[in-house]
Design a protein around this motif. Structure first.
Motif, PDB file in Angstrom:
ATOM      1  N   TYR A 148      39.692  45.782  48.636  1.00  0.00           N
ATOM      2  CA  TYR A 148      40.257  44.558  49.197  1.00  0.00           C
ATOM      3  C   TYR A 148      40.125  44.605  50.707  1.00  0.00           C
ATOM      4  O   TYR A 148      40.222  45.678  51.325  1.00  0.00           O
ATOM      5  CB  TYR A 148      41.736  44.407  48.817  1.00  0.00           C
ATOM      6  CG  TYR A 148      41.959  43.963  47.396  1.00  0.00           C
ATOM      7  CD1 TYR A 148      42.063  42.617  47.063  1.00  0.00           C
ATOM      8  CD2 TYR A 148      42.071  44.900  46.368  1.00  0.00           C
ATOM      9  CE1 TYR A 148      42.275  42.202  45.762  1.00  0.00           C
ATOM     10  CE2 TYR A 148      42.277  44.495  45.056  1.00  0.00           C
ATOM     11  CZ  TYR A 148      42.375  43.144  44.767  1.00  0.00           C
ATOM     12  OH  TYR A 148      42.576  42.743  43.476  1.00  0.00           O
ATOM     13  N   LYS A 180      43.906  32.803  44.356  1.00  0.00           N
ATOM     14  CA  LYS A 180      44.902  33.581  43.616  1.00  0.00           C
ATOM     15  C   LYS A 180      44.255  34.645  42.738  1.00  0.00           C
ATOM     16  O   LYS A 180      44.825  35.715  42.524  1.00  0.00           O
ATOM     17  CB  LYS A 180      45.766  32.644  42.768  1.00  0.00           C
ATOM     18  CG  LYS A 180      46.731  31.812  43.582  1.00  0.00           C
ATOM     19  CD  LYS A 180      47.614  30.962  42.688  1.00  0.00           C
ATOM     20  CE  LYS A 180      48.607  30.143  43.512  1.00  0.00           C
ATOM     21  NZ  LYS A 180      49.444  29.272  42.660  1.00  0.00           N
ATOM     22  N   CYS A 183      42.505  37.273  45.540  1.00  0.00           N
ATOM     23  CA  CYS A 183      43.196  37.746  46.739  1.00  0.00           C
ATOM     24  C   CYS A 183      44.636  38.173  46.453  1.00  0.00           C
ATOM     25  O   CYS A 183      45.243  37.759  45.464  1.00  0.00           O
ATOM     26  CB  CYS A 183      43.188  36.663  47.813  1.00  0.00           C
ATOM     27  SG  CYS A 183      41.545  36.037  48.238  1.00  0.00           S
ATOM     28  N   GLN A 184      45.160  38.982  47.361  1.00  0.00           N
ATOM     29  CA  GLN A 184      46.534  39.434  47.289  1.00  0.00           C
ATOM     30  C   GLN A 184      47.398  38.637  48.254  1.00  0.00           C
ATOM     31  O   GLN A 184      46.892  37.898  49.101  1.00  0.00           O
ATOM     32  CB  GLN A 184      46.596  40.926  47.649  1.00  0.00           C
ATOM     33  CG  GLN A 184      45.782  41.819  46.722  1.00  0.00           C
ATOM     34  CD  GLN A 184      45.748  43.260  47.197  1.00  0.00           C
ATOM     35  OE1 GLN A 184      45.679  43.526  48.404  1.00  0.00           O
ATOM     36  NE2 GLN A 184      45.773  44.195  46.261  1.00  0.00           N
ATOM     37  N   LYS A 185      48.717  38.802  48.158  1.00  0.00           N
ATOM     38  CA  LYS A 185      49.634  38.048  49.000  1.00  0.00           C
ATOM     39  C   LYS A 185      49.557  38.443  50.471  1.00  0.00           C
ATOM     40  O   LYS A 185      50.027  37.715  51.346  1.00  0.00           O
ATOM     41  CB  LYS A 185      51.068  38.205  48.483  1.00  0.00           C
ATOM     42  CG  LYS A 185      51.299  37.534  47.131  1.00  0.00           C
ATOM     43  CD  LYS A 185      52.734  37.685  46.689  1.00  0.00           C
ATOM     44  CE  LYS A 185      52.961  36.998  45.339  1.00  0.00           C
ATOM     45  NZ  LYS A 185      54.365  37.154  44.881  1.00  0.00           N
ATOM     46  N   ASP A 186      48.965  39.613  50.756  1.00  0.00           N
ATOM     47  CA  ASP A 186      48.842  40.049  52.153  1.00  0.00           C
ATOM     48  C   ASP A 186      47.554  39.539  52.795  1.00  0.00           C
ATOM     49  O   ASP A 186      47.116  40.034  53.824  1.00  0.00           O
ATOM     50  CB  ASP A 186      48.904  41.572  52.247  1.00  0.00           C
ATOM     51  CG  ASP A 186      47.803  42.261  51.434  1.00  0.00           C
ATOM     52  OD1 ASP A 186      47.001  41.557  50.791  1.00  0.00           O
ATOM     53  OD2 ASP A 186      47.756  43.500  51.446  1.00  0.00           O
ATOM     54  N   TYR A 187      46.944  38.532  52.152  1.00  0.00           N
ATOM     55  CA  TYR A 187      45.729  37.879  52.665  1.00  0.00           C
ATOM     56  C   TYR A 187      44.503  38.784  52.637  1.00  0.00           C
ATOM     57  O   TYR A 187      43.557  38.573  53.392  1.00  0.00           O
ATOM     58  CB  TYR A 187      45.945  37.336  54.085  1.00  0.00           C
ATOM     59  CG  TYR A 187      47.134  36.429  54.222  1.00  0.00           C
ATOM     60  CD1 TYR A 187      47.315  35.354  53.354  1.00  0.00           C
ATOM     61  CD2 TYR A 187      48.087  36.651  55.216  1.00  0.00           C
ATOM     62  CE1 TYR A 187      48.420  34.520  53.471  1.00  0.00           C
ATOM     63  CE2 TYR A 187      49.193  35.812  55.339  1.00  0.00           C
ATOM     64  CZ  TYR A 187      49.350  34.753  54.466  1.00  0.00           C
ATOM     65  OH  TYR A 187      50.439  33.934  54.577  1.00  0.00           O
ATOM     66  N   LYS A 188      44.531  39.763  51.763  1.00  0.00           N
ATOM     67  CA  LYS A 188      43.340  40.580  51.549  1.00  0.00           C
ATOM     68  C   LYS A 188      42.681  40.151  50.239  1.00  0.00           C
ATOM     69  O   LYS A 188      43.369  39.921  49.247  1.00  0.00           O
ATOM     70  CB  LYS A 188      43.702  42.067  51.503  1.00  0.00           C
ATOM     71  CG  LYS A 188      44.150  42.620  52.849  1.00  0.00           C
ATOM     72  CD  LYS A 188      44.424  44.124  52.765  1.00  0.00           C
ATOM     73  CE  LYS A 188      44.822  44.665  54.127  1.00  0.00           C
ATOM     74  NZ  LYS A 188      45.095  46.135  54.082  1.00  0.00           N
ATOM     75  N   CYS A 189      41.346  40.057  50.268  1.00  0.00           N
ATOM     76  CA  CYS A 189      40.622  39.542  49.106  1.00  0.00           C
ATOM     77  C   CYS A 189      39.657  40.570  48.540  1.00  0.00           C
ATOM     78  O   CYS A 189      39.148  41.442  49.261  1.00  0.00           O
ATOM     79  CB  CYS A 189      39.868  38.265  49.470  1.00  0.00           C
ATOM     80  SG  CYS A 189      40.959  36.899  49.932  1.00  0.00           S
ATOM     81  N   LEU A 190      39.408  40.445  47.256  1.00  0.00           N
ATOM     82  CA  LEU A 190      38.540  41.365  46.528  1.00  0.00           C
ATOM     83  C   LEU A 190      37.123  41.321  47.079  1.00  0.00           C
ATOM     84  O   LEU A 190      36.570  40.248  47.312  1.00  0.00           O
ATOM     85  CB  LEU A 190      38.539  40.980  45.053  1.00  0.00           C
ATOM     86  CG  LEU A 190      38.017  41.988  44.024  1.00  0.00           C
ATOM     87  CD1 LEU A 190      38.941  43.200  43.946  1.00  0.00           C
ATOM     88  CD2 LEU A 190      37.921  41.320  42.646  1.00  0.00           C
TER      89      LEU A 190
END
Length: 224
Positions: A148, A180, A183-190
């Motif tokens: 991420y 959704k 990505c995660q809630k901390d604004y990091k994406c796969l």
């Protein structure tokens, strides 16, 4: 001088052999509609004839005039959709907030013509640079590829995703949120869906790879 020809046969090479025992599914959008095909084909291909009608930089809107190529293309696509009356219609594009009014107009037209299974594919993660370039830089420094990763664009797209999600609920559209899913809630994406070389999620700033497209639709639950 080629406008009439463009309107007549722009998709002449996109003909598929329809199975009369299958329902029809339409993909309408710009290049961010085209990159959905692998995932949609994997999820729905056994039961649906899939018709992809996408053109670069042509969002799925009601044509305003016959003076622009996108309006000519969309006029042809809309005519085909109203004639085909697909059981499922997917709308996807490089969205911004201002597009919601025009999306409302096109969904109203579709519903008036008894096309009710309308899917809105939300804004996708958009990296500040091509993702392969970003990951190469990370690898040179850390000798590994992060699963991420944050980006200056992600928070803005999360906010846009909320607006599109609320719009879809209000207008009773089926909403698919790649933000959704990826990505995660901390604004990091796969950045990758597995450990193979072809597993990264985007091959440029925001177009999904084949594996990413399939991954996204494997996570989407299509409720009736």
């Amino acid at each position: 001088k080629n406008k009439k020809k463009l309107k007549k046969d722009f998709f002449e090479n996109c003909i598929i052999k329809k199975n009369i025992n299958k329902n029809n599914l339409f993909i309408w959008g710009d290049s961010l509609g085209a990159h959905l095909y692998p995932g949609i084909s994997e999820k729905y291909g056994k039961n649906y004839n899939i018709l992809q009608r996408t053109a670069d930089r042509c969002k799925p809107f009601i044509p305003i005039s016959n003076l622009k190529s996108c309006d000519l293309i969309n006029s042809q696509i809309l005519d085909e959709i109203l004639k085909t009356k697909p059981n499922k219609d997917f709308l996807s594009g490089y969205w911004d907030k201002e597009n919601l009014k025009r999306i409302k107009k096109i969904t109203d037209v579709l519903r008036k013509n008894n096309i009710n299974q309308i899917y809105l594919f939300g804004p996708s993660p958009r990296w500040h640079d091509p993702l392969p370039k970003i990951l190469l830089k990370k690898y040179k420094i850390y000798r590994k590829i992060p699963l991420y990763l944050g980006d200056k664009n992600h928070e803005k797209n999360f906010e846009l995703d909320k607006q599109f999600n609320n719009f879809s609920k209000k207008n009773k559209l089926k909403y698919i949120s790649p933000m959704k899913i990826l990505c995660q809630k901390d604004y990091k994406c796969l950045t990758r869906v597995d450990n193979q070389p072809d597993s990264i999620t985007s091959w440029d700033e925001n177009h999904f790879t084949k594996k990413a497209s399939i991954f996204i639709f494997s996570k989407f639950i299509d409720k009736k």
